[in-house]
Scaffold this motif. Structure first.
Motif, PDB file in Angstrom:
ATOM      1  N   LEU A  34       0.840  -1.198   0.000  1.00 58.54           N
ATOM      2  CA  LEU A  34       0.000   0.000   0.000  1.00 58.54           C
ATOM      3  C   LEU A  34       0.875   1.248   0.000  1.00 58.54           C
ATOM      4  N   PRO A  35       0.338   2.387  -0.438  1.00 59.47           N
ATOM      5  CA  PRO A  35       1.105   3.631  -0.353  1.00 59.47           C
ATOM      6  C   PRO A  35       1.554   3.885   1.084  1.00 59.47           C
ATOM      7  N   GLY A  36       2.782   4.360   1.222  1.00 58.35           N
ATOM      8  CA  GLY A  36       3.351   4.572   2.538  1.00 58.35           C
ATOM      9  C   GLY A  36       2.614   5.611   3.351  1.00 58.35           C
ATOM     10  N   LEU A  37       2.927   5.651   4.625  1.00 57.08           N
ATOM     11  CA  LEU A  37       2.253   6.517   5.577  1.00 57.08           C
ATOM     12  C   LEU A  37       2.308   7.989   5.159  1.00 57.08           C
ATOM     13  N   LEU A  38       3.402   8.396   4.515  1.00 56.34           N
ATOM     14  CA  LEU A  38       3.583   9.802   4.143  1.00 56.34           C
ATOM     15  C   LEU A  38       3.809   9.986   2.644  1.00 56.34           C
ATOM     16  N   CYS A  39       3.274   9.075   1.830  1.00 54.66           N
ATOM     17  CA  CYS A  39       3.457   9.163   0.381  1.00 54.66           C
ATOM     18  C   CYS A  39       2.172   8.771  -0.331  1.00 54.66           C
ATOM     19  N   GLU A  40       1.793   9.537  -1.319  1.00 55.16           N
ATOM     20  CA  GLU A  40       0.651   9.190  -2.155  1.00 55.16           C
ATOM     21  C   GLU A  40       1.132   8.424  -3.382  1.00 55.16           C
ATOM     22  N   ALA A  41       0.281   7.518  -3.882  1.00 53.52           N
ATOM     23  CA  ALA A  41       0.614   6.764  -5.089  1.00 53.52           C
ATOM     24  C   ALA A  41      -0.655   6.519  -5.880  1.00 53.52           C
ATOM     25  N   ARG A  42      -0.513   6.471  -7.199  1.00 53.82           N
ATOM     26  CA  ARG A  42      -1.650   6.152  -8.043  1.00 53.82           C
ATOM     27  C   ARG A  42      -1.169   5.521  -9.345  1.00 53.82           C
ATOM     28  N   ILE A  43      -2.089   4.874 -10.038  1.00 46.16           N
ATOM     29  CA  ILE A  43      -1.840   4.330 -11.366  1.00 46.16           C
ATOM     30  C   ILE A  43      -2.512   5.260 -12.363  1.00 46.16           C
ATOM     31  N   ALA A  44      -1.745   5.771 -13.338  1.00 41.38           N
ATOM     32  CA  ALA A  44      -2.267   6.825 -14.204  1.00 41.38           C
ATOM     33  C   ALA A  44      -2.006   6.529 -15.675  1.00 41.38           C
ATOM     34  N   ASP A  45      -2.796   7.184 -16.524  1.00 40.86           N
ATOM     35  CA  ASP A  45      -2.583   7.080 -17.966  1.00 40.86           C
ATOM     36  C   ASP A  45      -1.532   8.097 -18.400  1.00 40.86           C
ATOM     37  N   ASP A  46      -1.317   8.219 -19.710  1.00 37.30           N
ATOM     38  CA  ASP A  46      -0.265   9.106 -20.209  1.00 37.30           C
ATOM     39  C   ASP A  46      -0.502  10.565 -19.851  1.00 37.30           C
ATOM     40  N   ALA A  47      -1.762  10.922 -19.646  1.00 36.55           N
ATOM     41  CA  ALA A  47      -2.087  12.308 -19.288  1.00 36.55           C
ATOM     42  C   ALA A  47      -2.035  12.547 -17.787  1.00 36.55           C
ATOM     43  N   GLY A  48      -1.708  11.502 -17.007  1.00 40.51           N
ATOM     44  CA  GLY A  48      -1.637  11.637 -15.560  1.00 40.51           C
ATOM     45  C   GLY A  48      -2.946  11.411 -14.845  1.00 40.51           C
ATOM     46  N   ARG A  49      -3.995  10.987 -15.582  1.00 44.21           N
ATOM     47  CA  ARG A  49      -5.298  10.731 -14.962  1.00 44.21           C
ATOM     48  C   ARG A  49      -5.308   9.356 -14.290  1.00 44.21           C
ATOM     49  N   GLU A  50      -5.866   9.309 -13.081  1.00 47.85           N
ATOM     50  CA  GLU A  50      -5.905   8.053 -12.341  1.00 47.85           C
ATOM     51  C   GLU A  50      -6.799   7.045 -13.054  1.00 47.85           C
ATOM     52  N   LEU A  51      -6.318   5.800 -13.113  1.00 49.39           N
ATOM     53  CA  LEU A  51      -7.032   4.727 -13.804  1.00 49.39           C
ATOM     54  C   LEU A  51      -7.815   3.874 -12.818  1.00 49.39           C
TER      55      LEU A  51
END
Length: 490
Positions: A314-331
């Motif tokens: 999972l994303p760490g306690l103090l870090c955000e993470a996401r899976i995104a397309d080429d435009a940076g939009r979350e998938l």
């Protein structure tokens, strides 16, 4: 807290006689470590004129001086430049010319290499002579502290610049990941010139007031002996070093009871490796990140859910993470895209390379270049580097998936899969294989093994047998060195 060196001073105040570092029979207490950092800062400032923003290089195997210099730089607001001792003089020369340090601290065995790489750079011994003490320093958490050049798997290395606050946030996440407390004892064997060896467990342990035993280099027999004799509670091994440990005859019967867990990362972790460790009753924790994230960003936690096999957590306690397309939009969940990270642990840019910094940053998010997915519960699975992905007839092939299947064959010791140009399919997979000692394997047998487990378009079109694969110090394959060997007739 003014700067990271303050944490060492505070730990010295609470437990002055506690051992902070153990190295080759030497024990350094927190009180002694605090004094050594102050004296090193004084030396840097008075003898070498090091001030805010100046770079201090170190070319050495793992050694207490590495950590003393790191926190001395933090006190001064200066920047530590760790150098990879496996690099040739010409490679080091490029880095030193790009970073322009004021001084280079060097282990005797590397002194000639440093001289060839940078003849005009003032060199200093690791055995630092202390002429006085620096009671105070202008360094603050917002100052850059580490300049770490990437491994260069695709070409010239870039210098990732990390602030003191990045190391602070990274340490909080390590302590959360491992349940790390002052009573822990860390066995640190991976090279300090990478953020993994330096920051996944080592600096977080010192900032928590724990004890760190340092090995100058990874030697599997020494690691196994240290687990029994020194009784560490935590250690970090990348898959390549972990496999070397597991291959020892003594692994099956070794007393592993002191360890609470082993942590691993730097590449996708195969289920067979997870099973081999958990069969000995040890949790295998996974951590994902990059030089640019200090590196901790996503992880599985000791005492948490470890049932998802190859999930990096999972994303760490103090870090955000996401899976995104080429435009940076979350998938949506389950859809493959690029892993993106955001937080105070993220680097502040590439040294003297604004174009490269702009290319990898988007609206405050760092584009890792890794392809991954996220399940409905938010757990991340990292499949491969975006640059490694093969597009064949409109289908995406992740080399790591093919490599995992290849490594299930009993005759195959190492595997790397790359894409080769193809006039019909755009690209087709090519496998580079290292066989186990004494093993014999035909190309058709390799293809049959893969085709029984994966779709036909994922089966290597060509197989190249080789004696070894070019790797970085952390075991990652240097794909750019293999690409010229592919040709265009695969």
């Amino acid at each position: 807290m003014t700067n990271l060196a303050t944490l060492i001073d505070r730990n010295a105040g609470f437990a002055p006689d506690k051992t902070a570092i153990r190295f080759e029979g030497q024990a350094i207490t927190y009180a002694a470590l605090s004094r050594d950092i102050a004296r090193a800062a004084f030396l840097l400032r008075t003898r070498y004129g090091v001030g805010k923003g100046d770079r201090v290089a170190v070319l050495a195997s793992n050694h207490p001086a590495y950590l003393i210099l790191l926190y001395a730089c933090a006190r001064l607001g200066a920047i530590l430049l760790p150098l990879n001792w496996r690099l040739a003089a010409a490679e080091l020369g490029y880095i030193l010319g790009h970073a322009e340090p004021r001084v280079g601290f060097v282990e005797p065995g590397f002194a000639e290499t440093l001289r060839q790489a940078a003849p005009d750079l003032p060199a200093a011994p690791l055995d630092i002579p202390y002429a006085g003490a620096d009671a105070d320093g202008p360094g603050v958490l917002e100052d850059p502290l580490l300049l770490v050049y990437t491994s260069g798997t695709t070409g010239r290395p870039k210098g990732a610049l990390l602030r003191q606050e990045a190391l602070f946030h990274n340490a909080v996440m390590s302590q959360h990941m491992h349940g790390m407390v002052a009573e822990d004892h860390i066995l640190s064997v991976l090279p300090f010139f990478h953020v993994g060896g330096l920051n996944i467990q080592t600096t977080p342990a010192l900032q928590a007031g724990a004890t760190v035993t340092i090995h100058s280099r990874f030697v599997p027999e020494a690691v196994l002996a240290a687990i029994a004799q020194d009784r560490p509670s935590l250690t970090l091994l990348v898959p390549a070093t972990l496999r070397a440990l597991l291959a020892l005859p003594g692994w099956a019967d070794a007393d592993l009871s002191p360890l609470r867990a082993i942590s691993t990362g730097s590449e996708p972790v195969h289920q067979a490796l997870i099973d081999a460790v958990t069969a000995r009753g040890l949790p295998l924790l996974q951590v994902y990140g990059a030089t640019e994230s200090c590196p901790i960003a996503i992880y599985t936690r000791l005492g948490g859910d470890l049932s998802r096999g190859s999930s990096t957590g999972l994303p760490g306690l103090l870090c955000e993470a996401r899976i995104a397309d080429d435009a940076g939009r979350e998938l949506p969940h389950g859809m493959a895209g690029e892993v993106m990270l955001r937080g105070r642990n993220i680097f502040c840019g590439y040294w003297r390379d604004e174009a490269a910094t702009r290319e990898c940053m988007q609206d405050g998010w760092y584009r890792t270049g890794d392809i991954g997915t996220r399940d409905e519960e938010g757990y991340f699975f990292v499949h491969d580097r975006r640059k490694n992905m093969i597009i064949s007839g409109g289908e995406n092939i992740y080399p790591a998936e093919v490599e995992r299947v290849l490594l299930e064959h009993p005759a195959i010791a190492e595997a790397a899969v790359l894409g080769a140009p193809d006039p019909k399919w755009q690209e087709v997979p090519v496998a580079f294989l290292v066989l186990r000692a004494g093993a014999v394997l035909e190309e058709e047998a390799v293809r049959a093994h893969v085709s029984a487990r994966l779709a036909r378009f994922k089966v290597p079109r060509r197989v190249v047998f080789t004696d070894s694969l070019p790797r970085t110090a952390l075991g990652k394959v240097r794909h750019f060195e293999l690409r010229p060997l592919i040709g265009t007739d695969a």
